[in-house]
Design an enzyme around this catalytic site. Structure first.
Site: not given
Length: 300
Positions: A21, A155
């Site tokens: 990404e 996360k």
């Protein structure tokens, strides 16, 4: 879509390609650390015998396999948009620069024919989502886009139990690489179970092939724990997250700005330690993702 000739050649020859990404470059780390890390991740992938394909959008055109010069531009440039699925048509039409999130990288990797995508951590259900409905588009993308995502879990700023529940509802297999426990990004332990433990890259490749051969639509999540020597102490990271969340509420940060704000604040609160852990876990994921991509090519 502009596909780097090296990436295009590798795909045609059934050689392993690993997608990366670009949000980590433009929104995840400060310059020049962002560029150094992006290039280092590509180096790790090459050292494991695969071809890296960093994905970003330049002047409204998706780039599959950005050059070092383009990565440098991305790292320095101000105002690069954080692009999820909903933003794509506008970014294309207005010919803007866009950094791809997990969701968008999955879309573009799938369109280019890349199976394996390596990232740090996915988005998920945010804390307090029972009231805010703040749930990352990454989870919906995992439910419908045929890409295998290698990460260190969701996360740590997120609600991990609710993220797992959501993934189960969406039918996304959550696998642990040599672990039965969901990694918690900066830490290898969350106290939460994954669906299945995967012993090695070869076994993972067989699982991917079984899903694709049987037309079972959607992604696969392979969670890979951060190496023990780079883990952060649980109480340190938990305190930093709690303080960052409080600051976010006080400053009224909402929507897609939440994750970059929280990660940046946590870096400041930990004196840069969380950034170093983040870099180490991404490099570790790149090594595992490359091996999985190689094994998958061997089965095709």
């Amino acid at each position: 879509m502009k596909i780097n000739p090296e990436v295009s050649k590798a795909l045609k020859e059934n050689r392993p390609v690993v997608a990366l990404e670009s949000t980590i470059i433009s929104h995840g780390m400060p310059y020049p650390k962002n560029v150094e890390t992006a290039l280092k991740v590509e180096e790790v992938i090459r050292s494991h015998g695969a071809v890296p394909a960093t994905i970003g959008i330049i002047d409204g055109e998706p780039i599959i396999g950005m050059t070092p010069e383009e990565i440098e531009q991305f790292g320095k440039r101000k105002g690069v948009l954080k692009v999820s699925r909903r933003d794509l048509p506008v970014v294309y039409a207005k010919k803007l620069w866009g950094a791809t999130t997990v969701a968008t990288t999955m879309i573009l990797a799938n369109q280019a024919g890349i199976e394996v995508f390596v990232t740090g951590g996915i988005g998920g259900v945010h804390r307090g989502a029972q009231e805010t409905f703040d749930i990352s588009a990454d989870l919906q993308e995992l439910a419908k886009t045929n890409v295998t995502v290698v990460c260190a879990g969701a996360k740590a700023i997120l609600d991990l139990p609710l993220t797992l529940e959501y993934l189960e509802t969406m039918g996304v297999p959550v696998l642990g690489f040599k672990t039965e426990e969901l990694p918690a990004f900066y830490n290898s332990h969350s106290g939460l179970k994954v669906d299945y433990k995967v012993e090695d890259a070869k076994e993972m490749a067989k699982i991917i092939k079984a899903k694709r051969d049987n037309s079972l639509v959607g992604g696969i999540l392979l969670t890979n724990p951060i190496p023990e020597q780079y883990e952060m102490k649980k109480e340190v990271i938990d305190n930093a997250i709690a303080t960052a969340l409080k600051k976010m509420d006080e400053e009224g940060v909402k929507g897609k700005e939440c994750t970059p704000f929280l990660l940046k604040t946590i870096v400041e609160l930990t004196g840069g330690d969380s950034l170093e852990s983040n870099i180490k876990l991404v490099l570790n994921n790149a090594a595992v993702g490359s091996e999985v991509a190689k094994e998958y090519c061997n089965l095709k």
